[in-house]
Design a protein around this motif. Structure first.
Motif, mmCIF file in Angstrom:
data_model
loop_
_atom_site.group_PDB
_atom_site.id
_atom_site.type_symbol
_atom_site.label_atom_id
_atom_site.label_comp_id
_atom_site.label_asym_id
_atom_site.label_seq_id
_atom_site.Cartn_x
_atom_site.Cartn_y
_atom_site.Cartn_z
ATOM 1 N N THR A 1 -28.470 106.134 2.315
ATOM 2 C CA THR A 1 -29.320 106.913 3.198
ATOM 3 C C THR A 1 -30.307 107.780 2.435
ATOM 4 O O THR A 1 -31.478 107.894 2.803
ATOM 5 N N ASP B 1 -29.452 99.317 14.374
ATOM 6 C CA ASP B 1 -28.669 99.476 13.144
ATOM 7 C C ASP B 1 -27.838 98.223 12.862
ATOM 8 O O ASP B 1 -27.718 97.793 11.711
ATOM 9 N N ASN B 2 -27.255 97.637 13.897
ATOM 10 C CA ASN B 2 -26.459 96.423 13.724
ATOM 11 C C ASN B 2 -27.320 95.257 13.244
ATOM 12 O O ASN B 2 -26.896 94.457 12.402
ATOM 13 N N GLU C 1 -28.133 95.758 9.575
ATOM 14 C CA GLU C 1 -26.976 95.491 8.711
ATOM 15 C C GLU C 1 -26.711 94.005 8.547
ATOM 16 O O GLU C 1 -26.402 93.531 7.454
ATOM 17 N N GLN D 1 -27.701 101.124 3.250
ATOM 18 C CA GLN D 1 -26.508 101.962 3.290
ATOM 19 C C GLN D 1 -26.677 103.217 2.439
ATOM 20 O O GLN D 1 -25.891 104.139 2.540
ATOM 21 N N CYS E 1 -31.770 102.519 21.777
ATOM 22 C CA CYS E 1 -31.390 101.257 21.112
ATOM 23 C C CYS E 1 -30.977 101.450 19.653
ATOM 24 O O CYS E 1 -30.902 100.474 18.905
ATOM 25 N N GLU E 2 -30.710 102.695 19.259
ATOM 26 C CA GLU E 2 -30.426 102.976 17.848
ATOM 27 C C GLU E 2 -29.260 102.147 17.308
ATOM 28 O O GLU E 2 -29.359 101.544 16.233
ATOM 29 N N GLU E 3 -28.162 102.115 18.013
ATOM 30 C CA GLU E 3 -26.984 101.387 17.529
ATOM 31 C C GLU E 3 -27.267 99.900 17.414
ATOM 32 O O GLU E 3 -26.860 99.244 16.433
ATOM 33 N N TRP E 4 -27.967 99.342 18.392
ATOM 34 C CA TRP E 4 -28.311 97.921 18.356
ATOM 35 C C TRP E 4 -29.219 97.617 17.170
ATOM 36 O O TRP E 4 -29.014 96.638 16.447
ATOM 37 N N ASP F 1 -28.098 113.023 8.447
ATOM 38 C CA ASP F 1 -26.924 112.301 7.934
ATOM 39 C C ASP F 1 -26.498 112.829 6.567
ATOM 40 O O ASP F 1 -25.302 112.918 6.259
#
Length: 269
Positions: free
Chosen positions: A42, A98-99, A102, A40, A93-96, A196
């Motif tokens: 960055t 990242d999940n 996390e 988290q 697949c970035e969001e997947w 970011d």
């Protein structure tokens, strides 16, 4: 985050970025065990990546200088071609990904896969291909494996070296190509994270820069020696010791997920 924690995370990042045991998997692992939230933060991750980027660029400086002087060489084109599937997989697949980072729910299983690949690498008979004689399909295959290795505990170096060997590359050539390919991949990931930070500059000013820079320095030093060590180990077919290590890490994580429920989220709800 304390200075000691930052240095530990830097050493972990530097060693595991190039040794075939998954840097991202170890970052998640140490986050859970040390109760820190590195992913988290960055800017800290950005600095760790810069440290490892400096390490591999310096360790591969002869090859990097040669490519700089020969921008239209076949090796340069093979590196660029390999980046295409990596970029496509990362974007789609970035969001997947990242999940998964996390939650950390899949890293035990991914360490198992990494261990299997490392065990297999030593048994692959090296072929005659080098970076300058590899085919377009070889480059695309290795780049695809690099994209898949964005999953938290899949080893990028392990998958790409194994992919090169499987396609008939010489052991040293497969290792060199893997490390050359890591330079633009790490640079690309760094630029994404930099974007970011630009969006929230005020937050960056409030962070502990001294501790984070120590971590980046530790990552650079550890990363340099990690590149050298990995090259030596691949050439001598000594990767199974890391397979045993990743199997042990996987067993620890899976035991916690299935029975102890202390550090990692349950594998089965």
């Amino acid at each position: 985050m304390t200075a000691l924690q930052a240095v530990i995370m830097g050493i972990v990042q530097g060693i595991t970025e190039f040794l075939p045991i998954s840097s991202s998997g170890h970052i998640v692992l140490f986050e859970k065990l040390m109760h820190v939230q590195v992913e988290q933060d960055t800017l800290f991750i950005l600095l760790l990546h810069i440290g490892t980027l400096v390490a591999v660029a310096y360790a591969m400086r002869k090859e990097v200088v040669w490519l700089w002087k020969h921008p239209r060489s076949r090796v340069t084109w093979m590196v660029l071609v390999a980046l295409l599937p990596t970029a496509v997989i990362g974007a789609l697949c970035e969001e997947w990904f990242d999940n998964l980072f996390e939650s950390g729910v899949t890293i035990g299983l991914e360490f198992v896969v990494t261990g299997i690949i490392l065990w297999w690498i030593d048994s692959i008979e090296a072929g005659p291909k080098t970076e300058s004689s590899m085919a377009l399909a070889d480059s695309l295959w290795i780049g695809t494996l690099q994209g898949i290795a964005i999953l938290p505990a899949l080893s990028r170096s392990g998958l790409t070296i194994a992919g090169g060997l499987w396609r008939g590359m010489d052991r040293m050539a497969a290792t060199r190509f893997s490390f050359l390919l890591s330079i633009p991949a790490i640079l690309g990931g760094t630029l994404v994270k930099l974007d970011d930070i630009v969006e929230a500059p005020a937050k960056a000013l409030m962070l502990p820069w001294g501790e984070m820079l120590l971590g980046a320095l530790a990552a650079a030093i550890a990363g340099y020696f990690s590149v050298r060590w990995t090259t030596w180990l691949v050439a001598r077919c000594k990767m199974r010791v890391f397979a045993v290590y990743t199997f042990a890490i996987a067993a620890f994580i899976l035991y916690d997920q299935l029975f102890a429920h202390r550090w990692f989220p349950p594998l089965v709800h």
